[in-house]
Design a protein around this motif. Structure first.
Motif, PDB file in Angstrom:
ATOM      1  N   GLY B  24       0.817  -1.212   0.000  1.00  0.00           N
ATOM      2  CA  GLY B  24       0.000   0.000   0.000  1.00  0.00           C
ATOM      3  C   GLY B  24       0.847   1.256   0.000  1.00  0.00           C
ATOM      4  N   LEU B  25       1.903   1.272   0.840  1.00  0.00           N
ATOM      5  CA  LEU B  25       2.763   2.462   0.892  1.00  0.00           C
ATOM      6  C   LEU B  25       3.494   2.658  -0.431  1.00  0.00           C
ATOM      7  CD1 LEU B  25       4.232   2.288   4.479  1.00  0.00           C
ATOM      8  CD2 LEU B  25       2.619   3.912   3.569  1.00  0.00           C
ATOM      9  N   ASP B  52       7.230   9.641   3.985  1.00  0.00           N
ATOM     10  CA  ASP B  52       6.188  10.438   4.634  1.00  0.00           C
ATOM     11  C   ASP B  52       5.763   9.803   5.955  1.00  0.00           C
ATOM     12  OD1 ASP B  52       6.237  12.274   2.661  1.00  0.00           O
ATOM     13  OD2 ASP B  52       4.433  11.593   1.640  1.00  0.00           O
ATOM     14  N   VAL B  53       5.540   8.482   5.937  1.00  0.00           N
ATOM     15  CA  VAL B  53       5.101   7.814   7.168  1.00  0.00           C
ATOM     16  C   VAL B  53       6.204   7.884   8.229  1.00  0.00           C
ATOM     17  CG1 VAL B  53       4.555   5.579   8.151  1.00  0.00           C
ATOM     18  CG2 VAL B  53       3.383   6.338   6.139  1.00  0.00           C
ATOM     19  N   ALA B  54       7.462   7.673   7.810  1.00  0.00           N
ATOM     20  CA  ALA B  54       8.571   7.737   8.762  1.00  0.00           C
ATOM     21  C   ALA B  54       8.636   9.115   9.396  1.00  0.00           C
ATOM     22  CB  ALA B  54       9.885   7.408   8.062  1.00  0.00           C
ATOM     23  N   LYS B  55       8.462  10.150   8.577  1.00  0.00           N
ATOM     24  CA  LYS B  55       8.507  11.516   9.114  1.00  0.00           C
ATOM     25  C   LYS B  55       7.374  11.751  10.097  1.00  0.00           C
ATOM     26  CE  LYS B  55       6.229  14.618   7.533  1.00  0.00           C
ATOM     27  NZ  LYS B  55       5.481  15.589   6.731  1.00  0.00           N
ATOM     28  N   LEU B  56       6.155  11.337   9.697  1.00  0.00           N
ATOM     29  CA  LEU B  56       4.997  11.611  10.558  1.00  0.00           C
ATOM     30  C   LEU B  56       5.110  10.860  11.879  1.00  0.00           C
ATOM     31  CD1 LEU B  56       2.149  11.580   7.933  1.00  0.00           C
ATOM     32  CD2 LEU B  56       2.856  13.484   9.326  1.00  0.00           C
ATOM     33  N   LEU B  57       5.628   9.624  11.833  1.00  0.00           N
ATOM     34  CA  LEU B  57       5.735   8.853  13.071  1.00  0.00           C
ATOM     35  C   LEU B  57       6.874   9.349  13.953  1.00  0.00           C
ATOM     36  CD1 LEU B  57       4.997   5.229  11.883  1.00  0.00           C
ATOM     37  CD2 LEU B  57       3.445   6.858  12.896  1.00  0.00           C
ATOM     38  N   SER B  58       7.806  10.142  13.379  1.00  0.00           N
ATOM     39  CA  SER B  58       8.917  10.630  14.199  1.00  0.00           C
ATOM     40  C   SER B  58       8.722  12.082  14.624  1.00  0.00           C
ATOM     41  CB  SER B  58      10.231  10.480  13.446  1.00  0.00           C
ATOM     42  OG  SER B  58      10.230  11.350  12.341  1.00  0.00           O
ATOM     43  N   LYS B  59       7.512  12.605  14.484  1.00  0.00           N
ATOM     44  CA  LYS B  59       7.234  13.971  14.943  1.00  0.00           C
ATOM     45  C   LYS B  59       7.371  14.057  16.458  1.00  0.00           C
ATOM     46  CE  LYS B  59       5.538  16.879  11.730  1.00  0.00           C
ATOM     47  NZ  LYS B  59       5.890  18.279  11.659  1.00  0.00           N
ATOM     48  N   LYS B  60       7.820  15.219  16.956  1.00  0.00           N
ATOM     49  CA  LYS B  60       8.096  15.328  18.391  1.00  0.00           C
ATOM     50  C   LYS B  60       6.855  15.634  19.211  1.00  0.00           C
ATOM     51  CE  LYS B  60      12.809  15.288  18.647  1.00  0.00           C
ATOM     52  NZ  LYS B  60      13.323  15.729  17.355  1.00  0.00           N
ATOM     53  N   THR B  61       5.933  16.428  18.687  1.00  0.00           N
ATOM     54  CA  THR B  61       4.697  16.682  19.440  1.00  0.00           C
ATOM     55  C   THR B  61       3.523  16.099  18.665  1.00  0.00           C
ATOM     56  OG1 THR B  61       4.440  18.814  18.353  1.00  0.00           O
ATOM     57  CG2 THR B  61       5.468  18.826  20.510  1.00  0.00           C
ATOM     58  N   ASN B  62       2.572  15.528  19.399  1.00  0.00           N
ATOM     59  CA  ASN B  62       1.370  14.961  18.789  1.00  0.00           C
ATOM     60  C   ASN B  62       0.185  15.376  19.642  1.00  0.00           C
ATOM     61  OD1 ASN B  62       2.754  13.011  16.810  1.00  0.00           O
ATOM     62  ND2 ASN B  62       3.709  12.622  18.768  1.00  0.00           N
ATOM     63  N   ILE B  63      -0.680  16.212  19.102  1.00  0.00           N
ATOM     64  CA  ILE B  63      -1.788  16.720  19.898  1.00  0.00           C
ATOM     65  C   ILE B  63      -2.974  15.778  19.794  1.00  0.00           C
ATOM     66  CG2 ILE B  63      -3.460  18.585  20.084  1.00  0.00           C
ATOM     67  CD1 ILE B  63      -1.193  20.466  19.322  1.00  0.00           C
ATOM     68  N   SER B  64      -3.478  15.333  20.958  1.00  0.00           N
ATOM     69  CA  SER B  64      -4.627  14.438  21.006  1.00  0.00           C
ATOM     70  C   SER B  64      -5.870  15.228  21.410  1.00  0.00           C
ATOM     71  CB  SER B  64      -4.350  13.330  22.018  1.00  0.00           C
ATOM     72  OG  SER B  64      -5.523  12.597  22.225  1.00  0.00           O
ATOM     73  N   LYS B 223       1.839  11.651  14.671  1.00  0.00           N
ATOM     74  CA  LYS B 223       1.652  10.193  14.684  1.00  0.00           C
ATOM     75  C   LYS B 223       0.255   9.794  14.252  1.00  0.00           C
ATOM     76  CE  LYS B 223       4.991   8.752  18.159  1.00  0.00           C
ATOM     77  NZ  LYS B 223       5.592  10.029  18.512  1.00  0.00           N
ATOM     78  N   TYR B 224      -0.737  10.636  14.572  1.00  0.00           N
ATOM     79  CA  TYR B 224      -2.115  10.306  14.209  1.00  0.00           C
ATOM     80  C   TYR B 224      -2.281  10.292  12.696  1.00  0.00           C
ATOM     81  CZ  TYR B 224      -2.882  11.157  19.091  1.00  0.00           C
ATOM     82  OH  TYR B 224      -2.808  11.080  20.434  1.00  0.00           O
ATOM     83  N   LEU B 225      -1.708  11.307  12.038  1.00  0.00           N
ATOM     84  CA  LEU B 225      -1.786  11.364  10.583  1.00  0.00           C
ATOM     85  C   LEU B 225      -0.987  10.215   9.967  1.00  0.00           C
ATOM     86  CD1 LEU B 225      -3.042  13.073   8.384  1.00  0.00           C
ATOM     87  CD2 LEU B 225      -0.961  14.379   8.266  1.00  0.00           C
ATOM     88  N   GLY B 226       0.124   9.847  10.619  1.00  0.00           N
ATOM     89  CA  GLY B 226       0.923   8.724  10.135  1.00  0.00           C
ATOM     90  C   GLY B 226       0.117   7.434  10.154  1.00  0.00           C
ATOM     91  N   THR B 227      -0.611   7.196  11.266  1.00  0.00           N
ATOM     92  CA  THR B 227      -1.459   6.003  11.358  1.00  0.00           C
ATOM     93  C   THR B 227      -2.546   6.035  10.300  1.00  0.00           C
ATOM     94  OG1 THR B 227      -1.150   6.345  13.717  1.00  0.00           O
ATOM     95  CG2 THR B 227      -2.561   4.536  13.067  1.00  0.00           C
ATOM     96  N   LEU B 228      -3.094   7.234  10.094  1.00  0.00           N
ATOM     97  CA  LEU B 228      -4.143   7.398   9.095  1.00  0.00           C
ATOM     98  C   LEU B 228      -3.613   7.067   7.701  1.00  0.00           C
ATOM     99  CD1 LEU B 228      -6.962   8.311   9.702  1.00  0.00           C
ATOM    100  CD2 LEU B 228      -6.366  10.572   8.901  1.00  0.00           C
ATOM    101  N   MET B 229      -2.334   7.437   7.450  1.00  0.00           N
ATOM    102  CA  MET B 229      -1.742   7.150   6.148  1.00  0.00           C
ATOM    103  C   MET B 229      -1.556   5.648   5.961  1.00  0.00           C
ATOM    104  SD  MET B 229       1.202   9.605   4.788  1.00  0.00           S
ATOM    105  CE  MET B 229       1.871   8.957   3.287  1.00  0.00           C
ATOM    106  N   LEU B 230      -1.164   4.957   7.054  1.00  0.00           N
ATOM    107  CA  LEU B 230      -1.047   3.498   6.986  1.00  0.00           C
ATOM    108  C   LEU B 230      -2.408   2.889   6.648  1.00  0.00           C
ATOM    109  CD1 LEU B 230       1.210   2.649  10.032  1.00  0.00           C
ATOM    110  CD2 LEU B 230       1.802   2.576   7.637  1.00  0.00           C
ATOM    111  N   TYR B 231      -3.458   3.412   7.295  1.00  0.00           N
ATOM    112  CA  TYR B 231      -4.809   2.923   7.039  1.00  0.00           C
ATOM    113  C   TYR B 231      -5.178   3.125   5.583  1.00  0.00           C
ATOM    114  CZ  TYR B 231      -9.766   3.791   6.419  1.00  0.00           C
ATOM    115  OH  TYR B 231     -11.019   3.838   5.908  1.00  0.00           O
ATOM    116  N   LYS B 232      -4.852   4.317   5.069  1.00  0.00           N
ATOM    117  CA  LYS B 232      -5.160   4.635   3.665  1.00  0.00           C
ATOM    118  C   LYS B 232      -4.428   3.663   2.732  1.00  0.00           C
ATOM    119  CE  LYS B 232      -6.171   7.172   0.016  1.00  0.00           C
ATOM    120  NZ  LYS B 232      -7.437   6.842  -0.599  1.00  0.00           N
TER     121      LYS B 232
END
Lengths: 182, 318
Positions: B24-25, B52-64, B223-232
């Motif tokens: 998929g990726l 893209d996924v590596a970058k998103l998963l390595s972001k330092k802040t993730n707002i929930s 990280k949330y967007l990264g997970t969403l990209m994996l889902y996509k």
């Protein structure tokens, strides 16, 4: 693997995938379409334009900022997730440019939010913007693009500068209201 | 089944989940490249999805935005992975059972609902509009898709996807459903439904980046967007595989032995790539529908064509 190696990999990924939110103020926005489309095509380097600040890494300020716009820019910047970078286009963001004596624009963007790269020109050509992105990639790779850390460290000072700019507008508005009342 | 057999089976399922995510990726990057070539641009490298996924998963802040926001993504990604495990991939059956055609249809609704929960928890008005549109879209494309599925079930007299794949591979390529006249029509209908499932233009109404600021994804970052990209990424593989299993014989060209398995897997990969490329080419050629236009398209024209195919199939069987 040590922490440094991991962060090195993270930086390598981060530099090849810069997602930007361009804050279209002033005249710089017109230089972005050639950079994005087939003439210069910045997607070659993994740079894509994003719809919201939450998803973005790079904030692109494309021209002069009035004090009222600055308020929104600060909000957008604070909504972005670190590590985040700022690129400022045009001489207006450096010293006010042709608006140097205007009463309602800010003169130096660096006093309010940390800028990683300035691009000189009025307006800079698309080549200049591409060059700025490549330079930003190099800085990220070397771990030198630390604007977001600076913002965290000197948060009080940045806030003080921002408050000074905002209060200036408030005071003027009050005076205007008073004059109208008279 | 004893414990070790269950362990082996679950390990294989997990391995498949990883392979599906990988493919998929890869497709995300290659897809961007294809779109760029149509635009006469150079485009990103084919491995851009991984970066893209590596970058998103390595972001330092993730707002929930609360625990529903956190869990909804896991809900989506596990739903789509489960659906993938139920689909025969290149003739290899993992969890296939009787009646799994219906089950997969239900499982495909889970991620959309999870997505809706997460977007709703963020409290952003754009996300609310996006979710509403996504649910209306789901309602729209599922009607013609289900009618074509019923036509297939009537023709092959089974409700198991694995059995449909098996029956399509008895005489090699010539027995694929797409070469039977009524199913040519049904495949055209299902392909447009697939376009809606993949949220490509003209049916990218739920995400519409320039209109409602990417809709449900508006508050997702890091990280949330990264997970969403994996889902996509996985959902691309699942939805194209669904089409290939129904109409293109699941990519099965040989029977028996390891060599046949590998050949089938490669054929399956090529086929889902062709289906995905077709949807991308449609994507680059069309602008966006409004939601009521999409709804009319699916429930009026598509549904009528699907019903014609259904009646034709019923007449053939009788």
């Amino acid at each position: 693997m040590r922490y440094e190696e991991w962060s090195g990999i993270a930086r390598k990924a981060s530099k090849r995938s810069l997602w930007m939110v361009h804050f279209c103020t002033g005249c710089g926005a017109i230089e972005m379409p050639p950079v994005m489309t087939s003439r210069y095509d910045m997607e070659r380097f993994g740079i894509a334009s994003m719809a919201t600040p939450r998803q973005a890494d790079v904030l692109l300020i494309t021209g002069y900022l009035t004090v009222k716009t600055l308020k929104r820019v600060v909000q957008v910047y604070e909504q972005m997730q670190s590590p985040k970078y700022v690129i400022a286009l045009g001489s207006c963001t450096m010293n006010g440019g042709m608006y140097w004596d205007s009463y309602n624009t800010i003169k130096r963007l660096d006093k309010y939010i940390p800028v990683d790269i300035y691009v000189a020109g009025c307006m800079p050509r698309p080549e200049g913007i591409m060059n700025a992105f490549l330079k930003l990639m190099k800085l990220i790779d070397e771990g030198k693009a630390r604007g977001w850390e600076r913002y965290k460290k000197y948060y009080e000072r940045y806030k003080k500068n921002q408050e000074m700019a905002f209060n200036f507008v408030k005071k003027e508005e009050k005076e205007e209201e008073k004059n109208e009342g008279d | 089944m004893d414990v070790s057999a269950i362990m082996i089976k679950s390990a294989v399922v997990i391995a498949y989940a990883f392979i599906g995510t990988f493919i998929g990726l890869l497709f995300l990057g290659v897809g961007r490249k294809i779109v760029a070539r149509v635009h006469n641009r150079v485009g990103p490298p084919f491995y851009q999805g991984f970066i893209d996924v590596a970058k998103l998963l390595s972001k330092k802040t993730n707002i929930s935005h609360g625990w529903i926001f956190d869990l909804a993504l896991l809900f989506s990604i596990s739903g789509i992975l489960l659906a993938f495990a139920f689909l025969p991939v290149g003739g290899i059956k993992l969890l296939s059972t009787d009646g799994d055609a219906f089950l997969v249809l239900y499982l495909l609704a889970i991620p959309a609902l999870g997505f809706a929960l997460g977007a709703g928890a963020s409290g952003n008005p754009n996300a609310g509009i996006g979710v509403m549109r996504a649910l209306v879209m789901m309602l729209s494309y599922e009607l013609p898709f289900v009618i074509t599925m019923i036509a297939l079930m009537i023709y092959y007299d089974t409700t198991s996807i694995a059995r449909i794949v098996e029956l399509q591979s008895v005489n090699g390529i010539s027995s694929w459903a797409i070469f039977i006249p009524p199913f040519m029509l049904a495949a055209a209908v299902a392909d447009m439904a697939l376009q809606g499932m993949l949220m490509e233009q003209p049916f990218d109404i739920p995400v519409a980046p320039h209109e409602i600021a990417s809709g449900p994804m508006v508050e997702f970052g890091g990280k949330y967007l990264g997970t969403l990209m994996l889902y996509k990424a996985i959902s691309i593989v699942v939805e194209t595989t669904l089409f290939v299993d129904f109409f293109l014989g699941g990519g099965v060209i040989m029977h028996g032995g390891i060599v046949a398995n590998i050949a089938n897997f490669i054929v399956w990969f090529v086929l889902i790539f062709i289906v995905f490329t077709l949807s991308l080419l449609i994507n680059t050629a069309f602008p966006r529908f409004r939601i009521e236009q999409a709804f009319t398209f699916y429930w009026k024209y598509e549904a009528i064509l699907a019903t014609v195919a259904l009646i034709w199939v019923y007449w053939m069987v009788i």
